[in-house]
Design a protein around this motif. Structure first.
Motif, PDB file in Angstrom:
ATOM      1  N   GLN A  35      -7.314  -1.542  -4.900  1.00 57.85           N
ATOM      2  CA  GLN A  35      -7.802  -1.195  -3.569  1.00 57.85           C
ATOM      3  C   GLN A  35      -6.829  -0.314  -2.780  1.00 57.85           C
ATOM      4  OE1 GLN A  35     -11.017  -2.253  -2.867  1.00 57.85           O
ATOM      5  NE2 GLN A  35     -10.814  -2.902  -5.006  1.00 57.85           N
ATOM      6  N   GLN A  36      -5.621  -0.094  -3.319  1.00 55.44           N
ATOM      7  CA  GLN A  36      -4.659   0.732  -2.604  1.00 55.44           C
ATOM      8  C   GLN A  36      -5.084   2.204  -2.620  1.00 55.44           C
ATOM      9  OE1 GLN A  36      -3.976  -1.575  -4.848  1.00 55.44           O
ATOM     10  NE2 GLN A  36      -2.214  -2.817  -4.278  1.00 55.44           N
ATOM     11  N   ASP A  37      -4.505   2.974  -1.690  1.00 56.98           N
ATOM     12  CA  ASP A  37      -4.858   4.394  -1.597  1.00 56.98           C
ATOM     13  C   ASP A  37      -4.160   5.240  -2.650  1.00 56.98           C
ATOM     14  OD1 ASP A  37      -6.505   3.965   0.602  1.00 56.98           O
ATOM     15  OD2 ASP A  37      -4.836   4.131   2.018  1.00 56.98           O
ATOM     16  N   HIS A  38      -2.896   4.927  -2.936  1.00 56.25           N
ATOM     17  CA  HIS A  38      -2.095   5.794  -3.803  1.00 56.25           C
ATOM     18  C   HIS A  38      -2.100   5.252  -5.232  1.00 56.25           C
ATOM     19  CE1 HIS A  38       1.614   8.662  -3.763  1.00 56.25           C
ATOM     20  NE2 HIS A  38       0.780   8.909  -4.748  1.00 56.25           N
TER      21      HIS A  38
ATOM     22  N   GLU B 175       3.239   2.050  -1.959  1.00 60.62           N
ATOM     23  CA  GLU B 175       3.819   2.369  -3.265  1.00 60.62           C
ATOM     24  C   GLU B 175       2.853   3.182  -4.124  1.00 60.62           C
ATOM     25  OE1 GLU B 175       5.620  -0.877  -5.291  1.00 60.62           O
ATOM     26  OE2 GLU B 175       6.373  -1.812  -3.464  1.00 60.62           O
TER      27      GLU B 175
ATOM     28  N   SER C  79       0.809  -1.224   0.000  1.00 60.29           N
ATOM     29  CA  SER C  79       0.000   0.000   0.000  1.00 60.29           C
ATOM     30  C   SER C  79       0.840   1.270   0.000  1.00 60.29           C
ATOM     31  CB  SER C  79      -0.950   0.008   1.199  1.00 60.29           C
ATOM     32  OG  SER C  79      -0.212  -0.092   2.405  1.00 60.29           O
TER      33      SER C  79
END
Length: 473
Positions: A288-291, A274, A272
């Motif tokens: 689904q990651q934030d960034h 990266e 997450s």
């Protein structure tokens, strides 16, 4: 982007099908595998007890409904409130005009008109069925669906080609694209991420053709593929480790094999912390990651200007400080930029390509470089590919509709002018059951990948014996 108010102000049905009786309740599949059963003609469908022309009644109600709606007041209503209000208003119009409808017919016409205004008309019951993975509209009268890998003909139909065209226009306009005689093909997506392709006359000779590849409301996870027997737990363990240790992975396979689905699943193993840049023709990935930064190509406008290609986005992404680049599919000259990115500081990138075998996938990469007008001799190009791609994961769709990860191969380098690969896992077909399901076995080849030492240095411990050859699973 058009608002609901704008759509309702201009949305008119143009159905001209006299004497068309009621068809059965939509959404119920006839469970007939194509092409064994031809499309039933409208006259073959059972008449309602009232004998009322369904489509003529629907047009009449729709036109009357539009005269009763206050377009300014609907802006303050939620979608659910508006659907309820439309139902009440339609019921009152039916009562006022004393339209002879039985309970089933009345319920259906109200539901259909809600779908026409709020959704995608006759397609709504199909879109609501999570078991349907593909919707194929071949003209206004033939609608097929894919369930569990098998194609079935449904009893859904549109009023006529003009009605279908309005639905297609509604879909493509949502994403700022257009479709007409001057531009008779279009790609789009639905709000849930489902992929849409439309092609209309004069290119489509039998009427407009609409194809919708559904995406699961809840994205599939690796465990779902294991449960569907698309791969073994050991194969899943290896793939997750490869993503975590920044191996560059090329997913290959034919159309409809599930390349994008697997790409989405593998991208879920990216840490997450990266920065991820995704590049697609039509945005489908559901990371689904934030960034995450999602980029999408743009077709030319009516003057033939303003096109933004995949290659331009790949080049631009390199200036965006990505840790990983996830390219939906390589189809043209962008392959050379992707390979260079993988080889110069953007390890752990993922992409897909159409190919029939892992070896064919390498040949296709070479061909795409050539098609892009890039002059590069075979050996340097193959050296670039061999140093950029670490693993090829090949997916096969069997004739019973099931999908299998049929090969996981590690690129080990070059021998002369040939790229060398070693297969880690394979799937071997062994037969067919009486019900048509394909029998087969997954097996480890006994080759331990060279990357296993790198995996260990990342603190990841692989299961004992997962690379040992055995009788298969």
């Amino acid at each position: 982007m058009t608002t609901l108010k704008d759509q309702m102000a201009r949305w008119k049905l143009s159905v001209k099908r006299p004497e068309a009786p009621f068809s059965p309740v939509p959404g119920q599949s006839q469970n007939v595998e194509a092409p064994a059963s031809p499309s039933p003609s409208p006259a073959a469908k059972p008449k309602a007890s009232s004998g009322v022309d369904y489509y003529a009644t629907k047009i009449k109600l729709h036109q009357k409904l539009l005269t009763r709606i206050d377009l300014d007041s609907i802006e303050s209503l939620s979608s659910e409130q508006l659907r309820n209000e439309l139902g009440v208003l339609l019921a009152s119009i039916i009562e006022e005009d004393a339209i002879p409808l039985n309970h089933q017919e009345r319920t259906r016409v109200i539901a259909d008109l809600k779908n026409e205004i709020m959704g995608l008309g006759p397609l709504e019951p199909l879109l609501a069925d999570p078991a349907i993975s593909e919707i194929m509209v071949n003209g206004s009268q033939n609608v097929y669906v894919e369930k569990s890998g098998r194609i079935h003909l449904t009893d859904i139909c549109f009023g006529d080609d003009a009605h279908l065209m309005k639905i297609i226009d509604k879909i493509v306009s949502r994403v700022g694209r257009r479709i007409d005689e001057s531009s008779p093909m279009a790609d789009a997506r639905l709000p849930d991420g489902s992929r849409v392709n439309a092609i209309i006359p004069p290119l489509a000779l039998d009427g407009p053709v609409l194809t919708i590849r559904r995406f699961a409301v809840v994205p599939l996870q690796m465990q779902d593929l294991v449960e569907k027997n698309s791969l073994t737990p050991a194969m899943a363990e290896l793939l997750s480790a490869l993503v975590k240790v920044k191996s560059n992975i090329l997913i290959s396979g034919g159309t409809g094999t599930g390349k994008t689905t697997l790409l989405n699943i593998l991208s879920g193993y990216i840490p997450s912390g990266e920065r991820i840049v995704t590049i697609e023709d039509i945005a489908e990935l559901q990371l689904q990651q934030d960034h995450v930064i999602s980029l999408e190509t743009r077709p030319p406008n009516i003057e033939g200007k303003g096109e933004v290609t995949m290659r331009a986005l790949v080049k631009n992404s390199l200036r965006m400080r990505p840790d990983r680049i996830v390219l939906g599919e390589v189809r043209s000259a962008e392959v050379i930029d992707m390979l260079q990115a993988m080889n110069t500081g953007h390890e752990g990138s993922l992409t897909t390509v159409h190919a029939n075998t892992p070896r064919d996938a390498l040949g296709r990469l070479e061909n795409l470089v050539g098609l892009g007008g890039i002059s590069l001799s075979s050996k340097p190009l193959r050296q670039l590919i061999a140093s950029s791609i670490h693993f090829i994961v090949h997916i096969t769709r069997l004739n019973d509709g099931s999908r299998k990860i049929s090969s996981i191969q590690e690129i080990s380098g070059m021998e002369g002018d040939v790229i060398t690969m070693q297969e880690i896992y394979s799937y071997r077909r062994t037969g067919v059951n009486p019900d048509g399901t394909v029998l087969g076995l997954f097996r480890a080849t006994g080759v331990r990948p060279r990357v296993s030492e790198k995996i260990r240095t990342y603190g990841i411990t692989l299961s004992d014996g997962m690379f040992d050859p055995g009788p298969g699973h």
